[in-house]
Scaffold this active site. Structure first.
Site, PDB file in Angstrom:
ATOM      1  N   HIS A 115      -9.616   0.932   4.997  1.00 57.74           N
ATOM      2  CA  HIS A 115      -8.623   1.066   5.454  1.00 57.74           C
ATOM      3  C   HIS A 115      -8.768   2.242   6.809  1.00 57.74           C
ATOM      4  O   HIS A 115      -9.379   2.909   6.571  1.00 57.74           O
ATOM      5  CB  HIS A 115      -7.465   1.594   4.541  1.00 57.74           C
ATOM      6  CG  HIS A 115      -6.116   1.721   5.250  1.00 57.74           C
ATOM      7  ND1 HIS A 115      -5.538   2.609   6.203  1.00 57.74           N
ATOM      8  CD2 HIS A 115      -5.121   0.795   4.968  1.00 57.74           C
ATOM      9  CE1 HIS A 115      -4.310   2.299   6.300  1.00 57.74           C
ATOM     10  NE2 HIS A 115      -4.120   1.241   5.661  1.00 57.74           N
ATOM     11  N   GLY A 164       2.175   2.121  10.788  1.00 59.17           N
ATOM     12  CA  GLY A 164       2.898   3.586  10.661  1.00 59.17           C
ATOM     13  C   GLY A 164       3.653   3.992  12.032  1.00 59.17           C
ATOM     14  O   GLY A 164       4.165   5.006  11.923  1.00 59.17           O
ATOM     15  N   ASN A 212       0.849  -1.193   0.047  1.00 61.05           N
ATOM     16  CA  ASN A 212       0.145   0.062  -0.116  1.00 61.05           C
ATOM     17  C   ASN A 212       1.045   0.996   0.099  1.00 61.05           C
ATOM     18  O   ASN A 212       1.560   1.489   0.932  1.00 61.05           O
ATOM     19  CB  ASN A 212      -0.765  -0.107   1.236  1.00 61.05           C
ATOM     20  CG  ASN A 212      -1.709   1.165   1.423  1.00 61.05           C
ATOM     21  OD1 ASN A 212      -1.540   2.035   0.377  1.00 61.05           O
ATOM     22  ND2 ASN A 212      -2.480   1.337   2.597  1.00 61.05           N
TER      23      ASN A 212
END
Ligand code: PGA
Length: 245
Positions: free
Chosen positions: A92, A168, A8
């Protein structure tokens, strides 16, 4: 089961960077048996899909709108995406968080994508507060059933478990934490769709996957692949993740 990897790219890369990446990446993964998907931003769908011709790499969009056409400035429909991509990522956590996507909207998007003939990578996962309260399974079940509402079969759906606290952040779920939720998702699918459907659905993991942790994650029984974000921006790192099976 053949492992499934989707990279992604999120809101990253321009045309030249994408073309350079693809030239290198194609060589790095040419002899793998796994399924590989690249999810670039809309502006790079054509560049990436052209680069994928003649290879086994497939393309995914990162989002679609649920209406098929009309006056929706700034939006992109599944039919428009279909010209370039075989897959679309829906649900998402960044879309849920920054763009207020609800389970109901996600359900509409999944239906629109399937109707257009796209395959769906359906993301779900709890945030840190929910995990700390012991509600991870409850949240995942709610998102799963909300997103899949009224669907009779899941042949073109891949489920991506992505705990928000691991995205992240460099803080990935331990293989055991991920496996526990994957097994739970499989059980829920089995409950609502039957055992054979549950055995056929791929459930992949996302959240700070990198070449150092991918091997241990992919060893788990119910983890059928990965959805790396940050690490997929580098063709070498993404190929190392793919080669860790
Ligand atoms: P990350 O992103 O690998 O950078 O944590 C994963 C994702 O959001 O799909």
């Amino acid at each position: 089961m053949i492992k499934f990897f989707a990279g992604n790219w999120k809101m990253n890369k321009n045309k030249e960077e994408a073309a350079t990446y693809m030239r290198k990446f194609k060589q790095l993964v040419q002899d793998t048996k796994s399924e590989i998907v690249i999810a670039p931003p809309f502006t790079l769908l054509e560049t990436v899909s052209d680069a994928c011709k003649g290879s086994k790499i497939k393309v995914a969009a990162q989002n679609i709108y649920f209406e098929s056409d009309g006056a929706y400035t700034g939006e992109i429909s599944s039919d428009m995406v279909k010209d370039f991509a075989e897959y679309v990522i829906i649900g998402h956590s960044e879309r849920r968080k920054y763009f207020a996507e609800t389970d109901e909207m996600i359900n509409k998007k999944i239906k629109a994508a399937l109707l257009a003939g796209l395959k769906v990578i359906f993301c779900l996962g709890e945030n840190l507060t929910q995990r700390e309260k012991g509600d991870a399974k409850k949240v995942v079940e709610h998102q799963l059933l909300g997103g899949l509402k009224d669907l009779n079969e899941l042949n073109d759906i891949i489920i991506a478990y992505e705990p928000v606290w691991a995205i992240g952040t460099g803080k990935n779920a331990t293989p055991e934490q991920a496996e526990e939720i994957h097994a739970f998702i499989k059980l829920q699918i089995s409950k609502f769709y039957g055992k054979s459907m549950a055995n056929g659905v791929k459930i992949i993991y996302g959240g700070s996957v990198n070449p150092e942790n991918s091997k241990a994650i992919l060893k788990m029984k119910n983890i059928d692949g990965c959805l790396p974000g940050g690490a997929s921006l580098d063709p070498v790192k993404f190929s190392q993740i793919i080669h860790s099976v």
